[in-house]
Design an enzyme around this catalytic site. Structure first.
Site, PDB file in Angstrom:
ATOM      1  N   ASN A 163      51.489  36.814  39.757  1.00 13.51           N
ATOM      2  CA  ASN A 163      51.272  37.697  40.894  1.00 13.51           C
ATOM      3  C   ASN A 163      50.829  36.995  42.174  1.00 13.51           C
ATOM      4  OD1 ASN A 163      48.700  39.447  42.195  1.00 13.51           O
ATOM      5  ND2 ASN A 163      50.668  40.514  42.100  1.00 13.51           N
ATOM      6  N   ASP A 272      47.658  38.162  33.624  1.00 15.26           N
ATOM      7  CA  ASP A 272      46.718  38.631  34.639  1.00 15.26           C
ATOM      8  C   ASP A 272      47.422  39.572  35.619  1.00 15.26           C
ATOM      9  OD1 ASP A 272      44.043  38.240  36.031  1.00 15.26           O
ATOM     10  OD2 ASP A 272      45.419  37.652  37.635  1.00 15.26           O
ATOM     11  N   HIS A 276      50.173  44.766  39.083  1.00 13.62           N
ATOM     12  CA  HIS A 276      50.427  44.453  40.482  1.00 13.62           C
ATOM     13  C   HIS A 276      51.769  43.743  40.695  1.00 13.62           C
ATOM     14  CE1 HIS A 276      46.510  45.857  41.659  1.00 13.62           C
ATOM     15  NE2 HIS A 276      45.944  45.095  40.748  1.00 13.62           N
ATOM     16  N   GLU A 315      46.887  42.703  31.266  1.00 15.51           N
ATOM     17  CA  GLU A 315      45.761  43.287  31.971  1.00 15.51           C
ATOM     18  C   GLU A 315      46.318  44.245  33.015  1.00 15.51           C
ATOM     19  OE1 GLU A 315      42.350  42.358  35.284  1.00 15.51           O
ATOM     20  OE2 GLU A 315      44.358  41.502  35.292  1.00 15.51           O
TER      21      GLU A 315
END
Length: 557
Positions: A163, A272, A276, A315
């Site tokens: 990300n 992670d 997003h 996540e």
């Protein structure tokens, strides 16, 4: 009745045997114990905060100890983790997977994101995905860690990021604009304001783009100085030729991440900031990681210890087990389980752990064996960025272990949960209070923690962990209550060719337990809490332990 059970359990065991120094059941001949990710006990640690095995790398790249409280590098590294694997620390806890914060090279300098001067000790500010940060160690160190972990039948999970990159600092220039966006900031109102935006001032990778881009000059110049430019470029050419992918930002990163699987045999990724990024990116990462894992297994047949597929846990911040297979952005829902994920972190557990045992266990069993069948969630009581963990003041020490390790689903032990490492540190701001150095000194000195001592708390975790490790039914089985006073339940597992059953007694008991129809007549049953053995006679087992807990299962022979 429920209050009485809770009261008894809160006063459990003024005397606790030394399970972590006398491994329960070591007199038995052990055989292969079936492993399921649905029952995994995953130990999550901050690489920089767990154990310092090499003090010579503590101040790499000219870093100093001049940051805000608990925002410097403190010395933890891969050699320190490897040392604890070699000592058998994770074995005694029943851990069968280790998840480390990202070990890739971080921005060298410090950055103030609102809490004072802050270094990238946490691992989430990446500068170069193709190399390791010198503070954490070398590629050889990581290779040695993975190899030794596998010898102990412990899987290794790398924390990976697609990300974003690390921030710009005085020592680190940023990635080019064709690689990253720096605006707008995420507002988390809907899908668009979660995905096409930047979080926490970190430049956001343009993961939606298929437009080919050149590598940034700072990276290729770095590779040339390190003498590996030709090698890196050749491997990239081979990757893009094989896959047919355009040379867009996300595909470079997917190649770099899958290399750690192909070359080292890493067993899984913790992704992670999954929510997003476009969900399709995780399909692509999952596909390449699976190919890489298959190639590693083919090239290293002697090191392969089971046929499990590559594991990816995501996540998706705010995901709750009650959400089932859907994550809700407000205007859009995404089924991450359909996009390469085996499991998602369950942000609800730390709240659900306040429920009575039966309510907690039954609800989780119903969901995991219903809407989430063949998938799983990763439960936790504390983590590196959750400001409201379960038992923040470390007062419900034994209950924390029982709620986490006996609940259906996979379990994440955050480093120090088992030693009651403090989660409130004076002088810190923000999430730094959750990230202190591992409190090994408390264990060495056997420091008192409420009514118990550090070693007794650890022993309690070890007993539960050993039971969970040896019996996949604990986390992956179907829950059924058998009695209220004392509270008794069983878990039954019959999937993927694995058959297992366990019985748990919690509270005051006579030592006599009916196990008819659960364990065969005249079979030997072990209480994993006391280490006692009892043979089934007329559908019953008897134990002499004074502990107010029985963890019953057939011992491995």
């Amino acid at each position: 009745m429920k209050n009485r059970i809770q009261f008894l359990l809160s006063l459990i065991f003024l005397y606790i045997h030394s399970a972590c120094t006398r491994d329960v059941g070591t007199e038995l001949v052990q055989v292969h114990i079936p492993f399921l990710w649905e029952n995994a006990t995953i130990y999550f640690l901050l690489t920089d905060r767990f154990s310092n095995g090499d003090t010579s790398n503590d101040f790499s790249y000219g870093r100093k100890r001049d940051g805000a409280r608990l925002r410097d590098f403190m010395g933890g590294d891969l050699k320190g983790i490897t040392l604890k694997i070699r000592e058998g620390y994770f074995d005694r806890l029943g851990v069968n997977a280790i998840w480390m914060t990202p070990v890739f090279e971080q921005v060298h300098g410090a950055f103030d994101e609102g809490y004072g001067k802050n270094y990238a000790f946490h691992g989430y500010w990446i500068k170069d995905w193709t190399s390791l940060d010198a503070n954490f160690g070398t590629y050889t160190d990581l290779e040695a860690l993975v190899k030794l972990a596998h010898e102990h039948k412990i899987r290794v999970i790398l924390d990976v990021i697609i990300n974003h990159t690390g921030p710009v600092t005085e020592q680190d220039e940023g990635w080019p604009s064709e690689w990253v966006r720096t605006t707008p900031m995420c507002t988390y109102q809907d899908y668009q304001s979660n995905v096409a935006c930047t979080i926490a001032l970190n430049p956001d990778i343009r993961t939606e783009s298929d437009k080919p881009v050149e590598l940034p000059a700072f990276l290729t110049d770095k590779w040339k100085k390190e003498g590996r430019y030709e090698k890196e470029m050749t491997e990239l050419d081979e990757f893009f030729t094989r896959t047919g992918y355009p040379r867009a930002p996300r595909y470079y990163i997917i190649k770099w991440l899958s290399d750690y699987v192909r070359k080292l045999g890493v067993d899984g990724f913790r992704v992670d900031t999954a929510k997003h990024t476009e969900a399709s990116v995780w399909d692509e990462l999952s596909s390449e990681a699976a190919i890489a894992f298959s190639e590693w297994k083919k090239d290293h047949p002697a090191e392969v210890f089971d046929d499990r597929e590559f594991f990816i846990v995501g996540e998706a911040y705010g995901y709750h087990i009650n959400d089932g297979r859907k994550f809700n952005y407000g205007d859009t829902t995404i089924n991450f389980f359909n996009h390469g994920f085996t499991s998602l972190i369950n942000f609800q557990f730390k709240s659900d752990a306040n429920n009575p045992y039966q309510n907690l266990f039954q609800n989780y069993s119903d969901i995991l064996n219903g809407p989430l069948s063949e998938k799983s969630v990763l439960n936790y009581i504390s983590s590196h960025d959750d400001a409201e963990p379960f038992d923040k003041n470390r007062e419900r020490l034994l209950e924390s272990a029982m709620k986490l390790l006996l609940s259906p689903g996979a379990a994440q032990i955050y480093y120090g949960d088992e030693l009651a490492r403090p989660l409130i540190i004076d002088g810190t701001t923000g999430d730094a209070t959750l990230r202190s150095m591992m409190n090994w000194g408390d264990l060495e000195r056997d420091v008192p923690k409420g009514r118990f001592t550090t070693r007794k708390i650890l022993d309690h975790w070890c007993r539960l962990g050993k039971f969970r490790h040896d019996h996949p039914a604990v986390g992956a089985g179907v829950h059924e209550k058998l009695g209220d006073d004392p509270y008794i339940f069983k878990r039954t597992l019959n999937k993927q060719g694995i058959i297992d059953q366990v019985v748990v007694v919690m509270g005051s008991h006579t030592g006599r337990v009916s196990v008819e129809g659960i364990f065969p007549e005249r079979s030997e049953v072990m209480d994993y809490y006391s280490g006692e053995l009892s043979r089934v006679r007329k559908g019953e087992v008897r134990f002499n332990t004074s502990d107010q807990m029985l963890l019953l299962g057939l011992p491995a022979r």
